[in-house]
Design a protein around this motif. Sequence first.
Motif, PDB file in Angstrom:
ATOM      1  N   ASP A 190       0.809  -1.228   0.000  1.00  0.00           N
ATOM      2  CA  ASP A 190       0.000   0.000   0.000  1.00  0.00           C
ATOM      3  C   ASP A 190       0.838   1.272   0.000  1.00  0.00           C
ATOM      4  O   ASP A 190       0.401   2.307  -0.492  1.00  0.00           O
ATOM      5  CB  ASP A 190      -0.915   0.027   1.231  1.00  0.00           C
TER       6      ASP A 190
ATOM      7  N   MET B  91      -1.460   9.051  -1.497  1.00  0.00           N
ATOM      8  CA  MET B  91      -2.892   8.872  -1.291  1.00  0.00           C
ATOM      9  C   MET B  91      -3.570  10.232  -1.192  1.00  0.00           C
ATOM     10  O   MET B  91      -2.959  11.207  -0.779  1.00  0.00           O
ATOM     11  CB  MET B  91      -3.146   8.116   0.014  1.00  0.00           C
ATOM     12  N   GLY B  95      -7.979   9.027   1.238  1.00  0.00           N
ATOM     13  CA  GLY B  95      -7.227   7.790   1.382  1.00  0.00           C
ATOM     14  C   GLY B  95      -6.414   7.768   2.660  1.00  0.00           C
ATOM     15  O   GLY B  95      -6.363   6.766   3.373  1.00  0.00           O
ATOM     16  N   ASN B  96      -5.778   8.894   2.965  1.00  0.00           N
ATOM     17  CA  ASN B  96      -4.996   8.993   4.182  1.00  0.00           C
ATOM     18  C   ASN B  96      -5.843   8.765   5.421  1.00  0.00           C
ATOM     19  O   ASN B  96      -5.439   8.067   6.345  1.00  0.00           O
ATOM     20  CB  ASN B  96      -4.350  10.381   4.277  1.00  0.00           C
ATOM     21  N   TYR B  99      -7.256   4.947   5.618  1.00  0.00           N
ATOM     22  CA  TYR B  99      -6.371   3.786   5.560  1.00  0.00           C
ATOM     23  C   TYR B  99      -6.433   2.923   6.828  1.00  0.00           C
ATOM     24  O   TYR B  99      -6.529   1.703   6.757  1.00  0.00           O
ATOM     25  CB  TYR B  99      -4.938   4.249   5.303  1.00  0.00           C
ATOM     26  N   GLN B 131      -4.157  15.525  -3.066  1.00  0.00           N
ATOM     27  CA  GLN B 131      -3.036  14.820  -2.469  1.00  0.00           C
ATOM     28  C   GLN B 131      -2.299  15.766  -1.526  1.00  0.00           C
ATOM     29  O   GLN B 131      -2.370  16.983  -1.687  1.00  0.00           O
ATOM     30  CB  GLN B 131      -2.096  14.340  -3.561  1.00  0.00           C
TER      31      GLN B 131
END
Lengths: 284, 358
Positions: A190, B91, B95-96, B99, B131
């Motif tokens: 990832d 990410m 996404g961050n 996760y 991002q």
Amino acid sequence: MRNWNWRLISTHAILIVGVLFMSLPVWVAFATSTHSAEHILRNGLQIWPGGDFLSTYNEVLFVEGGVMKAVLGTTMLKNSLILGIGFAIGKVVISMLAAYAIVYFRFRLALPLFWIIFMTLLLPLEVRIIPSYEVVSGLGLLDTHVGLIVPLIASATGTFFFRQFFLSVPDELLEAARLDGATPWGFFIDILVPLSKTMIAAILIIMFVVGWNQYLWPLIMTTKEENYTLVIGIKQIYQILAEGGELPQYQKAFALTILATLPPVLVVLVFQNWFVKGLVESEK
Amino acid sequence: MSKVQLSNVTKTYPNGAEAVRGVDMEVESGEFIVFVGPSGCGKSTLLRMVAGLESVTDGQIQIDDRLINDVSPADRDVAMVFQNYALYPHMTVHGNMSYGLKNRGMPKQEINAKVVEAAKMLKIEDFLDRQPNQLSGGQRQRVAMGRAIVREPKVFLFDEPLSNLDAKLRVQMRIEIKRLQRRMNVTSIYVTHDQTEAMTLADRLAVINEGKIEQMGAPIELYNNPATLFVASFIGSPQINLLPAMFDGQYLSSGDLKLEGFVDLPQSKELVLGIRPDELRLSDDGQFPMRVDIVEQHGSDNLIYGAILGAEQESDEETEFCFKTSQDMLPELESNLTLGFDVDRALVFHKDTGERLR
């Protein structure tokens, strides 16, 4: 003003000579490949293209008995592609995993192991070619793609590059991922792999070209014509020429040479942005 | 709502360096604790031990009465905000923040709901698809906090989260962190070397020096009643004025100065007198003659720095005092002032041990 002109002219003259020096042989090979066998035999190498481009390349690529007894140019092209791509992907996967282990798992022998891997840089394939052959033939992998690719994919250079890159990734990313519950595989897949993507692209390109140009190992490994790579094919066709018999088919040898240089050139041209990015920039 | 308990926590590195030497502490549910101390004092190591990023050499760490010494960071149910944010650069903000939840196997819809809610709270809902490298420092800091918030951890850990921001943003984020912590009521431990941050954020403050807690308590308590010379000089801005002195039974003397009103101090021992800059006042019958060197105008008040004439000198340099006064007092440079102080509010320390005597 005059000085400046002279400097400009001389610089360009040197550059032009350099360009000619590099590209003229390739051009001559191409031009010669478009003439008929008789014409080449009578007049030697050609600087201007002739009229047999389509028939020669068609014969080389698609007609049985055009180059080898049985195998087509396209088959050799396919074999070369499999070798080049398998070689490149194998090298990247193996060296990333090795570098991951060395950098992120603090086992006691990590550093000595790294140096041992690094030292294998000093030992080229030629040194271990007989034992490698023994192993591969013992495993019954002669004349297979696996036997052709696997013994070549360990890469000290790749491991070294990825190690240096991983060392420059901030520790906090690992710590954040650990707190986020990422497993070691999770962190690798990832976080680390996406971060290395330009690096991966650069190494893939270099390794594809290296794999494509492999000569000695495929030569020893392959005994059947249908497993020949393009590079081996060139060697064989020149051998046929040397042994004589019929009229030497120089134009086909040159055509095969041109075909063998095209894919690496295309790969580099298409991916050169990625390549440069991978070498100069790291986004972290 | 969780409490954290440290008992005799020790960290010794393989090379023998002792980073933390026997820390005992109890953090109550919902409390905001700040570790403050100079760099290298072990405060970050202590925090990282609570997070599970450093192993514990000796002692016990408990969260809600569960021993977590050997529990992996992910299973401790703590979230951490790092100094350099440590956002995953490839990410998006979404996404961050998601996760950690994804790794815990939470269903996608639930994750989305939590991320959006946290983003609203932090006012970053417009940036969810960007991002990190498209964000400013302050926005990145918010994302880092968002990543911690969505996890709904038992404990928040902050490792100098504001030190990469510029001064103005730092004050703004400081207030926001405080507000957020109040609102969420999550037990928090915050590490900083900035005493202003420490004073303003903490419910309770732990001053750490050389791997040990020097003193722990409410910020104002530590300011008014420091237990040691170290705490007195570390807490308070501008710094407390210190004057080397001796007691002869009648006077506390420093060089040519003789100060009256002190009793019950050990005699012929090296002492240090400490007076806060705002405890000094202008007075004709004051005890300290001061030659003005520098005047700093901060707006509402002025800080006047100057040498105390006749005072004992620690080194070649003259003993300097700082005197905090209102904005309309603007003495000439090189002019002399006479300063007085209230004996009852002055602090006296033992010079060698740093222990406070009165």
